[in-house]
Design an enzyme around this catalytic site. Structure first.
Site, PDB file in Angstrom:
ATOM      1  N   SER A  16       0.989  -1.143   0.027  1.00 35.04           N
ATOM      2  CA  SER A  16      -0.073  -0.031  -0.055  1.00 35.04           C
ATOM      3  C   SER A  16       0.813   1.217   0.087  1.00 35.04           C
ATOM      4  CB  SER A  16      -0.784   0.113   1.233  1.00 35.04           C
ATOM      5  OG  SER A  16      -0.168   0.288   2.333  1.00 35.04           O
ATOM      6  N   ILE A  18       3.199   4.356  -0.573  1.00 35.61           N
ATOM      7  CA  ILE A  18       4.323   4.953  -1.397  1.00 35.61           C
ATOM      8  C   ILE A  18       4.776   3.676  -1.870  1.00 35.61           C
ATOM      9  CG2 ILE A  18       6.507   6.120  -1.220  1.00 35.61           C
ATOM     10  CD1 ILE A  18       5.607   7.774   1.200  1.00 35.61           C
ATOM     11  N   ASP A  37       5.598  -7.371   1.418  1.00 38.74           N
ATOM     12  CA  ASP A  37       4.699  -6.625   2.530  1.00 38.74           C
ATOM     13  C   ASP A  37       4.782  -7.727   3.754  1.00 38.74           C
ATOM     14  OD1 ASP A  37       3.333  -3.625   2.479  1.00 38.74           O
ATOM     15  OD2 ASP A  37       2.652  -5.177   3.951  1.00 38.74           O
ATOM     16  N   ASP A  63       8.154 -10.016   7.108  1.00 38.24           N
ATOM     17  CA  ASP A  63       8.302  -8.950   8.103  1.00 38.24           C
ATOM     18  C   ASP A  63       9.707  -8.332   8.209  1.00 38.24           C
ATOM     19  OD1 ASP A  63       8.975  -7.312  10.333  1.00 38.24           O
ATOM     20  OD2 ASP A  63       7.968  -8.720  11.841  1.00 38.24           O
ATOM     21  N   VAL A  64       9.985  -7.334   7.509  1.00 43.12           N
ATOM     22  CA  VAL A  64      11.569  -7.109   7.101  1.00 43.12           C
ATOM     23  C   VAL A  64      12.146  -6.436   8.387  1.00 43.12           C
ATOM     24  CG1 VAL A  64      10.571  -6.204   4.713  1.00 43.12           C
ATOM     25  CG2 VAL A  64      10.671  -4.418   6.606  1.00 43.12           C
ATOM     26  N   TYR A 155      10.926   8.013  15.492  1.00 45.45           N
ATOM     27  CA  TYR A 155      10.686   8.325  14.030  1.00 45.45           C
ATOM     28  C   TYR A 155      11.839   9.164  13.457  1.00 45.45           C
ATOM     29  CZ  TYR A 155       8.147   8.626   9.664  1.00 45.45           C
ATOM     30  OH  TYR A 155       8.099   8.442   8.225  1.00 45.45           O
TER      31      TYR A 155
HETATM   32  N1  LIG Z   1       2.963   9.251   4.186  1.00 50.50           N
HETATM   33  C1  LIG Z   1       3.726  10.110   4.570  1.00 50.50           C
HETATM   34  O1  LIG Z   1       3.445  11.250   4.743  1.00 50.50           O
HETATM   35  C2  LIG Z   1       5.249   9.626   4.742  1.00 50.50           C
HETATM   36  C3  LIG Z   1       6.048  10.884   4.849  1.00 50.50           C
HETATM   37  C4  LIG Z   1       7.512  10.418   5.041  1.00 50.50           C
HETATM   38  C5  LIG Z   1       8.027   9.336   5.070  1.00 50.50           C
HETATM   39  N2  LIG Z   1       7.323   8.306   4.923  1.00 50.50           N
HETATM   40  C6  LIG Z   1       7.553   6.884   4.754  1.00 50.50           C
HETATM   41  O2  LIG Z   1       7.096   6.112   3.678  1.00 50.50           O
HETATM   42  C7  LIG Z   1       7.225   4.892   3.952  1.00 50.50           C
HETATM   43  C8  LIG Z   1       5.992   4.138   3.329  1.00 50.50           C
HETATM   44  O3  LIG Z   1       4.993   4.420   4.474  1.00 50.50           O
HETATM   45  P1  LIG Z   1       3.465   4.830   3.497  1.00 50.50           P
HETATM   46  O4  LIG Z   1       3.124   6.560   3.987  1.00 50.50           O
HETATM   47  O5  LIG Z   1       3.507   4.387   2.274  1.00 50.50           O
HETATM   48  O6  LIG Z   1       2.576   4.072   4.905  1.00 50.50           O
HETATM   49  P2  LIG Z   1       1.522   2.778   4.557  1.00 50.50           P
HETATM   50  O7  LIG Z   1       1.281   2.547   5.982  1.00 50.50           O
HETATM   51  O8  LIG Z   1       0.458   3.195   3.745  1.00 50.50           O
HETATM   52  O9  LIG Z   1       2.463   1.872   3.966  1.00 50.50           O
HETATM   53  C9  LIG Z   1       3.629   0.959   4.629  1.00 50.50           C
HETATM   54  C10 LIG Z   1       3.542  -0.254   4.257  1.00 50.50           C
HETATM   55  O10 LIG Z   1       4.762  -0.906   4.785  1.00 50.50           O
HETATM   56  C11 LIG Z   1       4.195  -2.440   5.171  1.00 50.50           C
HETATM   57  N3  LIG Z   1       5.120  -2.756   6.660  1.00 50.50           N
HETATM   58  C12 LIG Z   1       4.647  -2.017   7.626  1.00 50.50           C
HETATM   59  N4  LIG Z   1       5.381  -3.007   8.624  1.00 50.50           N
HETATM   60  C13 LIG Z   1       6.051  -3.639   7.745  1.00 50.50           C
HETATM   61  C14 LIG Z   1       6.950  -4.883   8.226  1.00 50.50           C
HETATM   62  N5  LIG Z   1       7.520  -4.975   9.333  1.00 50.50           N
HETATM   63  N6  LIG Z   1       7.595  -5.614   7.237  1.00 50.50           N
HETATM   64  C15 LIG Z   1       7.064  -5.301   5.811  1.00 50.50           C
HETATM   65  N7  LIG Z   1       6.188  -4.397   5.368  1.00 50.50           N
HETATM   66  C16 LIG Z   1       5.694  -3.640   6.503  1.00 50.50           C
HETATM   67  C17 LIG Z   1       2.729  -1.843   5.537  1.00 50.50           C
HETATM   68  O11 LIG Z   1       1.855  -2.969   5.467  1.00 50.50           O
HETATM   69  C18 LIG Z   1       2.226  -0.883   4.583  1.00 50.50           C
HETATM   70  O12 LIG Z   1       1.999  -1.781   3.162  1.00 50.50           O
HETATM   71  C19 LIG Z   1       7.609   4.544   5.396  1.00 50.50           C
HETATM   72  O13 LIG Z   1       8.930   4.387   5.417  1.00 50.50           O
HETATM   73  C20 LIG Z   1       7.505   5.780   5.682  1.00 50.50           C
HETATM   74  O14 LIG Z   1       7.989   6.031   7.211  1.00 50.50           O
HETATM   75  C21 LIG Z   1       5.779   8.489   4.765  1.00 50.50           C
END
Ligand SMILES: NC(=O)c1ccc[n+]([C@@H]2O[C@H](COP(=O)([O-])OP(=O)(O)OC[C@H]3O[C@@H](n4cnc5c(N)ncnc54)[C@H](O)[C@@H]3O)[C@@H](O)[C@H]2O)c1
Length: 281
Positions: A16, A18, A37, A63-64, A155
């Site tokens: 899901s 990004i 994922d 689980d990464v 974070y």
């Molecule tokens: N959304 C924002 O505004 C934002 C801003 C800056 C950075 N980020 C970073 O972007 C990245 C993606 O996050 P996102 O915003 O798309 O959130 P999201 O929750 O929509 O997606 C994160 C994905 O990572 C997966 N995930 C979580 N824990 C996991 C694990 N242990 N092993 C494998 N997969 C796992 C989730 O199931 C999910 O599909 C993250 O590193 C987040 O810190 C997001």
């Protein structure tokens, strides 16, 4: 990496948000993508959706934050696609608690998913990318919070760590034919604010985000900003362009540029404070 068509990418957190946007953009450019994922249902939906566009994709649950699961996912990637050129360390969680409320479990969860998975991803996939001699790219998702300490302590720490690791390895890996980029998104429309859906059971019951104090207000503001944030598919296209151009930093917008400049100015002021005490050489 100028020619992406036919190359192979491994993308974490691709079920899901990004990660899915990146997988979609790469697949549209003709890249074969292994989506990884922790959430099986989201992963299955993502793979099915991409396969319906005729993309050559597959999924692997891991689980990464567990090195052995990442290793297995790498083995499956090689078994399915033969080689790998692009590693996208994107999985991450917005977690941890504020000062006075944090616990070892909240730190360990955030550090495991946001930082150690990146360390291990590079350790496991680096040699695989090097081995075929066709070059490659490593992209890791940090955050604007990797350049200014604007969110919760754990974070911020993990995201600064991802920036530091990427900046250092960019120099080390260039001679090995591997480009290194760090993605520092602003507010992107994803499920990041509901990250606790993915807390592995080994961390027990992580405390809920504190209600009725400063943290709750911050969380509400962040939730609204993210609900109105940038489309993750657009971020995916930026990452695709960043890979093609070997960009060191991939930003998504200019919102936080003044705050980052303010941090640099504060650092410069720290040097200025002692400038006239430094012995002349
Ligand atoms: N959304 C924002 O505004 C934002 C801003 C800056 C950075 N980020 C970073 O972007 C990245 C993606 O996050 P996102 O915003 O798309 O959130 P999201 O929750 O929509 O997606 C994160 C994905 O990572 C997966 N995930 C979580 N824990 C996991 C694990 N242990 N092993 C494998 N997969 C796992 C989730 O199931 C999910 O599909 C993250 O590193 C987040 O810190 C997001």
């Amino acid at each position: 990496m100028q020619h992406l068509e036919g190359k192979v990418a491994f993308v974490t957190g691709a079920g899901s948000g990004i990660g899915l946007g990146i997988a979609q953009a790469l697949a549209a450019a003709g890249v074969k993508v292994m989506l990884c994922d922790i959430e099986q249902a989201a992963l299955d939906r993502a793979v099915e959706g991409l396969a319906a566009t005729n993309a050559d994709v597959a999924g692997v649950r891991a689980d990464v934050s567990l090195k052995e699961e990442l290793q297995k996912a790498a083995d499956e990637t090689i078994a399915r696609f033969g080689k790998v050129h692009i590693l996208v360390n994107n999985a991450g969680v917005g977690g941890g608690a504020e000062y006075g409320k944090w616990t070892d479990a909240s730190w360990n969860w955030t550090i495991g998913v946001n930082l150690m998975s990146v360390v291990w991803g590079i350790e496991v996939f680096g040699p695989l990318i090097e081995s075929h001699g066709e070059g490659g790219q490593i992209v890791s998702t940090a955050s604007i919070a990797g350049l200014i300490a604007a969110t919760g302590p754990s974070y911020n720490v993990t995201k600064y760590g991802v920036v530091a690791l990427s900046e250092g390895l960019r120099v080390d890996l260039a001679s090995r034919g591997i480009g290194v980029s760090v993605l520092c998104p602003g507010f992107i429309r994803t499920q990041i604010m509901d990250s606790r859906r993915n807390v592995p059971t080994r961390f027990g019951e992580l405390e809920q985000q504190n209600e009725g104090d400063g943290a709750a207000e911050f969380v509400q503001l962040a939730r609204e900003a993210i609900e109105n944030g940038i489309d993750p598919r657009y971020v995916g296209e930026l990452v695709r362009e960043g890979i093609e151009g070997d960009w060191p930093y991939i930003f998504t917008d200019l919102q936080f540029e003044p705050l980052i400049n303010e941090r640099f100015a504060n650092i410069t002021a720290g040097f200025d404070r002692i400038r006239d005490r430094v012995p002349q050489r």
